[in-house]
Every structure is written in C-alpha cells, then in structure tokens.
Design an enzyme around this catalytic site. Sequence first.
Site, PDB file in Angstrom:
ATOM      1  N   GLU A 213       7.821  17.618 -25.452  1.00 22.46           N
ATOM      2  CA  GLU A 213       7.241  18.083 -24.180  1.00 22.46           C
ATOM      3  C   GLU A 213       7.836  19.432 -23.767  1.00 22.46           C
ATOM      4  OE1 GLU A 213       4.760  16.352 -23.059  1.00 22.46           O
ATOM      5  OE2 GLU A 213       5.119  14.205 -23.360  1.00 22.46           O
TER       6      GLU A 213
ATOM      7  N   HIS B   7       6.236   8.326 -27.825  1.00 22.59           N
ATOM      8  CA  HIS B   7       5.254   9.202 -27.195  1.00 22.59           C
ATOM      9  C   HIS B   7       5.394  10.653 -27.696  1.00 22.59           C
ATOM     10  CE1 HIS B   7       2.603  10.861 -24.174  1.00 22.59           C
ATOM     11  NE2 HIS B   7       3.565  11.656 -23.746  1.00 22.59           N
TER      12      HIS B   7
ATOM     13  N   ARG C  27       0.805  -1.230   0.000  1.00 26.29           N
ATOM     14  CA  ARG C  27       0.000   0.000   0.000  1.00 26.29           C
ATOM     15  C   ARG C  27       0.835   1.276   0.000  1.00 26.29           C
ATOM     16  NH1 ARG C  27      -2.973  -3.266   3.467  1.00 26.29           N
ATOM     17  NH2 ARG C  27      -4.788  -4.144   2.396  1.00 26.29           N
TER      18      ARG C  27
ATOM     19  N   ARG D  10      -3.853  21.324 -14.430  1.00 27.02           N
ATOM     20  CA  ARG D  10      -2.854  20.315 -14.791  1.00 27.02           C
ATOM     21  C   ARG D  10      -3.146  19.677 -16.153  1.00 27.02           C
ATOM     22  NH1 ARG D  10       0.193  15.726 -11.136  1.00 27.02           N
ATOM     23  NH2 ARG D  10       1.387  14.892 -12.874  1.00 27.02           N
TER      24      ARG D  10
ATOM     25  N   LYS E 259       6.474  22.546 -14.850  1.00 24.25           N
ATOM     26  CA  LYS E 259       5.661  21.408 -14.433  1.00 24.25           C
ATOM     27  C   LYS E 259       5.411  21.457 -12.925  1.00 24.25           C
ATOM     28  CE  LYS E 259       4.313  16.786 -14.930  1.00 24.25           C
ATOM     29  NZ  LYS E 259       4.449  15.522 -15.639  1.00 24.25           N
TER      30      LYS E 259
ATOM     31  N   GLU F 283      -5.195  16.994 -11.016  1.00 26.09           N
ATOM     32  CA  GLU F 283      -5.741  17.326 -12.340  1.00 26.09           C
ATOM     33  C   GLU F 283      -7.235  17.634 -12.321  1.00 26.09           C
ATOM     34  OE1 GLU F 283      -3.724  15.422 -15.626  1.00 26.09           O
ATOM     35  OE2 GLU F 283      -5.590  15.392 -16.753  1.00 26.09           O
TER      36      GLU F 283
ATOM     37  N   HIS G 157      -1.963  15.780 -26.555  1.00 21.76           N
ATOM     38  CA  HIS G 157      -1.939  14.393 -26.090  1.00 21.76           C
ATOM     39  C   HIS G 157      -3.195  13.611 -26.442  1.00 21.76           C
ATOM     40  CE1 HIS G 157       1.633  15.660 -24.010  1.00 21.76           C
ATOM     41  NE2 HIS G 157       1.770  14.508 -23.380  1.00 21.76           N
TER      42      HIS G 157
ATOM     43  N   HIS H 116      -2.315  10.409 -28.073  1.00 25.71           N
ATOM     44  CA  HIS H 116      -2.633   9.084 -27.518  1.00 25.71           C
ATOM     45  C   HIS H 116      -3.398   8.245 -28.537  1.00 25.71           C
ATOM     46  CE1 HIS H 116      -2.242  10.310 -22.990  1.00 25.71           C
ATOM     47  NE2 HIS H 116      -1.092  10.101 -23.575  1.00 25.71           N
TER      48      HIS H 116
ATOM     49  N   LYS I  66       2.451  11.270 -11.547  1.00 31.64           N
ATOM     50  CA  LYS I  66       1.525  10.405 -12.298  1.00 31.64           C
ATOM     51  C   LYS I  66       2.239   9.100 -12.605  1.00 31.64           C
ATOM     52  CE  LYS I  66      -1.642  13.313 -14.887  1.00 31.64           C
ATOM     53  NZ  LYS I  66      -2.082  13.636 -16.236  1.00 31.64           N
TER      54      LYS I  66
ATOM     55  N   ASN J 172      -1.428  18.474 -21.140  1.00 31.10           N
ATOM     56  CA  ASN J 172      -1.724  17.460 -22.152  1.00 31.10           C
ATOM     57  C   ASN J 172      -1.994  18.047 -23.526  1.00 31.10           C
ATOM     58  OD1 ASN J 172      -1.515  15.068 -20.600  1.00 31.10           O
ATOM     59  ND2 ASN J 172      -3.395  15.649 -19.550  1.00 31.10           N
TER      60      ASN J 172
HETATM   61  N1  NAD Z   1       3.841  10.141 -15.799  1.00 37.26           N
HETATM   62  C1  NAD Z   1       3.808  11.173 -16.589  1.00 37.26           C
HETATM   63  O1  NAD Z   1       3.469  12.283 -16.171  1.00 37.26           O
HETATM   64  C2  NAD Z   1       4.226  11.006 -18.018  1.00 37.26           C
HETATM   65  C3  NAD Z   1       4.488  12.139 -18.796  1.00 37.26           C
HETATM   66  C4  NAD Z   1       4.974  11.958 -20.095  1.00 37.26           C
HETATM   67  C5  NAD Z   1       5.181  10.669 -20.587  1.00 37.26           C
HETATM   68  N2  NAD Z   1       4.891   9.599 -19.794  1.00 37.26           N
HETATM   69  C6  NAD Z   1       5.114   8.248 -20.279  1.00 37.26           C
HETATM   70  O2  NAD Z   1       6.491   8.077 -20.551  1.00 37.26           O
HETATM   71  C7  NAD Z   1       6.638   7.069 -21.532  1.00 37.26           C
HETATM   72  C8  NAD Z   1       7.617   7.526 -22.573  1.00 37.26           C
HETATM   73  O3  NAD Z   1       8.838   7.769 -21.955  1.00 37.26           O
HETATM   74  P1  NAD Z   1      10.198   7.750 -22.777  1.00 37.26           P
HETATM   75  O4  NAD Z   1      10.042   8.565 -23.972  1.00 37.26           O
HETATM   76  O5  NAD Z   1      11.262   8.061 -21.801  1.00 37.26           O
HETATM   77  O6  NAD Z   1      10.293   6.253 -23.303  1.00 37.26           O
HETATM   78  P2  NAD Z   1      11.043   4.937 -22.733  1.00 37.26           P
HETATM   79  O7  NAD Z   1      10.985   4.858 -21.294  1.00 37.26           O
HETATM   80  O8  NAD Z   1      10.499   3.809 -23.521  1.00 37.26           O
HETATM   81  O9  NAD Z   1      12.547   5.173 -23.161  1.00 37.26           O
HETATM   82  C9  NAD Z   1      12.871   5.287 -24.509  1.00 37.26           C
HETATM   83  C10 NAD Z   1      13.986   4.310 -24.926  1.00 37.26           C
HETATM   84  O10 NAD Z   1      15.227   4.832 -24.524  1.00 37.26           O
HETATM   85  C11 NAD Z   1      15.934   3.863 -23.768  1.00 37.26           C
HETATM   86  N3  NAD Z   1      16.758   4.614 -22.840  1.00 37.26           N
HETATM   87  C12 NAD Z   1      16.345   5.247 -21.724  1.00 37.26           C
HETATM   88  N4  NAD Z   1      17.347   5.955 -21.211  1.00 37.26           N
HETATM   89  C13 NAD Z   1      18.416   5.756 -21.998  1.00 37.26           C
HETATM   90  C14 NAD Z   1      19.743   6.240 -21.986  1.00 37.26           C
HETATM   91  N5  NAD Z   1      20.141   7.135 -21.094  1.00 37.26           N
HETATM   92  N6  NAD Z   1      20.591   5.796 -22.944  1.00 37.26           N
HETATM   93  C15 NAD Z   1      20.169   4.940 -23.902  1.00 37.26           C
HETATM   94  N7  NAD Z   1      18.919   4.471 -23.982  1.00 37.26           N
HETATM   95  C16 NAD Z   1      18.058   4.887 -23.036  1.00 37.26           C
HETATM   96  C17 NAD Z   1      14.865   3.027 -23.165  1.00 37.26           C
HETATM   97  O11 NAD Z   1      15.340   1.770 -22.778  1.00 37.26           O
HETATM   98  C18 NAD Z   1      13.876   2.959 -24.316  1.00 37.26           C
HETATM   99  O12 NAD Z   1      14.291   2.006 -25.252  1.00 37.26           O
HETATM  100  C19 NAD Z   1       5.263   6.783 -22.075  1.00 37.26           C
HETATM  101  O13 NAD Z   1       4.827   5.577 -21.547  1.00 37.26           O
HETATM  102  C20 NAD Z   1       4.421   7.935 -21.564  1.00 37.26           C
HETATM  103  O14 NAD Z   1       3.083   7.583 -21.365  1.00 37.26           O
HETATM  104  C21 NAD Z   1       4.421   9.752 -18.544  1.00 37.26           C
HETATM  105 ZN    ZN Z   2       3.460  13.480 -22.668  1.00 34.23          ZN
END
Ligand code: NAD
Ligand code: ZN
Length: 455
Positions: A276, A356, A212, A332, A318, A328, A339, A343, A234, A336
């Site tokens: 972003e 993304h 939890r 907040r 942010k 949100e 998005h 999405h 998030k 998006n």
């Molecule tokens: N929680 C939130 O507020 C929020 C906001 C924006 C995006 N997201 C989420 O984030 C995700 C996308 O994140 P992302 O773009 O980081 O993708 P990701 O986590 O898939 O990373 C992208 C790729 O880069 C690789 N990688 C990561 N760091 C590396 C490094 N330093 N060197 C070499 N390779 C590396 C990863 O293994 C992956 O293959 C989505 O799922 C999206 O929904 C969440």
């Molecule tokens: Zn995003």
Amino acid sequence: MASSSSFCPKHALTLFTSNNNRHNRVISPEFFVRFPASGSLGSSRCVVSIDSSNSNNNNNVKHRLMTSGSSAAAPVMDQSPTQTTSSPAVPTTVEVDLGNRSYPIYIGSGLLDQPELLQRHVHGKQVLVVTNTTIAPLYLDKTIHALKDGNPNVKVESVILPDGEQFKDMDTLMKVFDKAIESRMDRRCTFVALGGGVIGDMCGYAAASYLRGVNFIQIPTTVMAQVDSSVGGKTGINHRLGKNLIGAFYQPQCVLIDIDTLNTLPDRELASGLAEVIKYGLIRDAEFFEWQEKNMEALLARDPSAFTYAIKRSCENKAEVVSLDEKESGLRATLNLGHTFGHAIETGVGYGQWFHGEAVAAGTVMAVDMSYRLGWIDDSIVKRVHKILVKAKLPTTPPETMTVDVFKSVMAVDKKVADGLLRLILLKGPLGNCVFTSDYDKKALDDTLHAFCKS
Ligand SMILES: NC(=O)c1ccc[n+]([C@@H]2O[C@H](COP(=O)([O-])OP(=O)(O)OC[C@H]3O[C@@H](n4cnc5c(N)ncnc54)[C@H](O)[C@@H]3O)[C@@H](O)[C@H]2O)c1
Ligand SMILES: [Zn+2]
C-alpha cells in the site's frame, strides 16, 4: 475529451478534471491530481476540494494551506538506509480534514505509554477494546492501562476475536455486539480497535452500527493498518461472494500509531503492508516512490525513522484524498490501484491464503501491465514497479490456481462496476499519475488476464 484544469500558483499544483463521453454513455469523470516534480509536500500542503455538486466539467476548486502538527520533523532518508535519528517524544501528527468530523493521526514510538493521547478522545465512561487472539497477549494490557491510568472511573471491557481474514464476517461481528450488549454499553461508550486491518474494519463497522453509532478509536498494529486501513473511515466485513461488500463509512475520533508495535509483526505481514505504501507513490506521489526505491532496505529492517516517515507520508496522501472525496465518488477510488485484480485473487484462492497486500502487489503488476498495453505508460515504469515489489519481497504474479474465468467472475461483482462497466485504476502519463476509468480497450484487459493466467 473535454477537460478542465485549475492551477494554484502559491503551491504550484495543478488539478485536471477530464470527462470522457465517447460512445454517448455516461462515464465517471477521470481525476488527475498532479503534484509539482520537486517536493512541496513538507510541512505545508495545498489541499484541493472538489465540489462534486457542480457539473463535471466545472468543478469548483477551493485551495487551502494545511499545516500538520510536528510532522515536518520526520526525516527524509535520501541515501543511507542505515541513517537513523531518535524517534520524537512528541508524536508526528497528520490531520484528516473532514470539517466537524476531522481527526488526528498520531504517529511515533512509545505512544501507548502516553495515556493522555488516548484519553482525550474517550467520551463517556465505558470502553470496549476489540482485538484478537494474537494481539491480546502482546498489547491488550498496555492498551487497557493507557485507557485507565489516572482515570479510574472508566470501565474497560474487551472482546477477543479469532484471528484471520476468514473471520471478518457476520458471525464474528456478532461477538462484538454480544459483548457490548452484555456489558450494557450505552450511547456514550467508545469502541477501540486494537489490531490490524481486519480488526479495524470489523470494530469500525460495529461502532458504526451499535446503537446507530458510537465513538470509535483506531490503534492499528500492522503496517497495512497504519498506512491505510485505519485512516479514512471505510469499515466493513466480507461476504462469501466478495470482499468488503457489507460496510459503512464511519470516521474514528483519532488514530494512534505506536510504531513499536511493528517489532512483533512477522516479516511477511510487514511486506504485505508495504504494497500500500508503494501504491501511494505510483498513483500520486512520484517523489515518495523515489524515496522508497532508495529506502526499501531500511523499511524491511524496520528502521524506526524510515518507518515514521513512510507512515506519515502515506497517511498524508490518504488523508488528502479522503478529505477531497470521503465517499468515493471518484478520486478516492484511485487508492484501489491493483485492488480489483487483487480482490479477485483473495476471493479466488480463499480468504486468508494470500495476504491482502500480497494480492494487491500482484494486482498492481497486472494493472501496470494493462496500462502499458494501452500505451498509457512507458516500459521504464513497468520495470521500476516490478523491481520495487521484488525488493519488498512481494509477489509479482497471481497464484497458478487463478484462471481467466475466476478473475472475470469475481471482478464482475466488484464494487467499482457501474452500469455493467468495470472501472479500473490504471497508470497514465509520467510516474505518479493515474486514472479511474471504464474507457479502455477491453482487449487490453483480456490480454493482461491471459498473460498472467495459465488457463
Ligand atoms: N478500511 C480500509 O480502508 C482498508 C484498507 C486496506 C485494507 N483493509 C483491510 O485490512 C485487512 C488486512 O489488514 P492486515 O494486513 O493488517 O491484516 P490482519 O488484520 O489480518 O493482520 C495480519 C496478522 O498480523 C497479526 N498482527 C497484527 N498486529 C500485530 C503485531 N503488532 N504483532 C504481531 N502480529 C500482529 C494479526 O493478528 C494477523 O494475524 C483486509 O481485510 C483488508 O480488506 C481495509
Ligand atoms: Zn488495500
């Protein structure tokens, strides 16, 4: 349209709250936060807190001055993309102001070589590092060393997940719980997310639900995660029918951003994160957008000084939005921009096919197109958005396989649908202003979809 505004003379900031009740239906209030034209976003910030327990038109606005660590030291590169300064030894720090759940974001070069930064946020003697098959060979040893150096009593376990958005699901999440339970992690353990947004979202959700709720630290290693996903709490996973539909709000103890990790990030991933960064400029920080227009080449060249500044400014934006509206209820949602369309692209083409940020970039162009069709922005903004996205090597149209029907069916289950109405983030007014609203002419949405889809 009824509206109220309130002005902070000290920091020259105006908050507008407008509540549009046309057609006798309840529509969420639109929030506009307008910053002064020339930068007051230096070392001191005006923070506006909206007390949403009040009636819509009488929001209680409280102002405070917030100073953030050594962040004022980060340079603004106004002209020359090749201008550099050495990275600060002391990390730039941005505070996320959430009362007793406030936490620091440390930004800088070589931070994984400063064990005390991480260790001051580890409680208890058990740590579980969650990472993936790509990042583990690059940074897992370093992270374990940072957690254990001078701290031999701490037991560090790790779980290495498969890499990819398609694994941001319940089955993969279970592997984190398997490892935690097999290792007999107790309530005082700390989960550490080492990776991009996928790892951060999954590890955060695991931390929110294991026993939890256990302590949680973010070490984001992509631009996307450093400027956005690691900040604000998030967390979650995808469902086959839609992205991020299962999750929790859960804040970390700290976010540690070692910009050196970007040196191994592929170009396409780097560009994805810039979508972003561009978003913050468009929705609330025109001055930052102008800086990006001048410094995009420096960012693509991974200039550490430019990156430190872009990450700091993104995190400040942010953090400010999150501290005003953590769960949100309105403001907040403006984070998006692009998005809802984005999405739909990610879901429509299959998770992992489009990154993304790439989907968000094309989605931003669609949201901007719709804003223009509504007469809410002038065409210079449309052109500037297109230009900066092309400069950042991001797509400006959805993939050809996307049809109007696919967009509509995915958008129908978007989290921003309320009472059957799709609320969208659209630009309105001068650069740096947006609205979150369902009160728009539906024909403009249809026209945008038809303009960007072949069928
Ligand atoms: N929680 C939130 O507020 C929020 C906001 C924006 C995006 N997201 C989420 O984030 C995700 C996308 O994140 P992302 O773009 O980081 O993708 P990701 O986590 O898939 O990373 C992208 C790729 O880069 C690789 N990688 C990561 N760091 C590396 C490094 N330093 N060197 C070499 N390779 C590396 C990863 O293994 C992956 O293959 C989505 O799922 C999206 O929904 C969440
Ligand atoms: Zn995003």
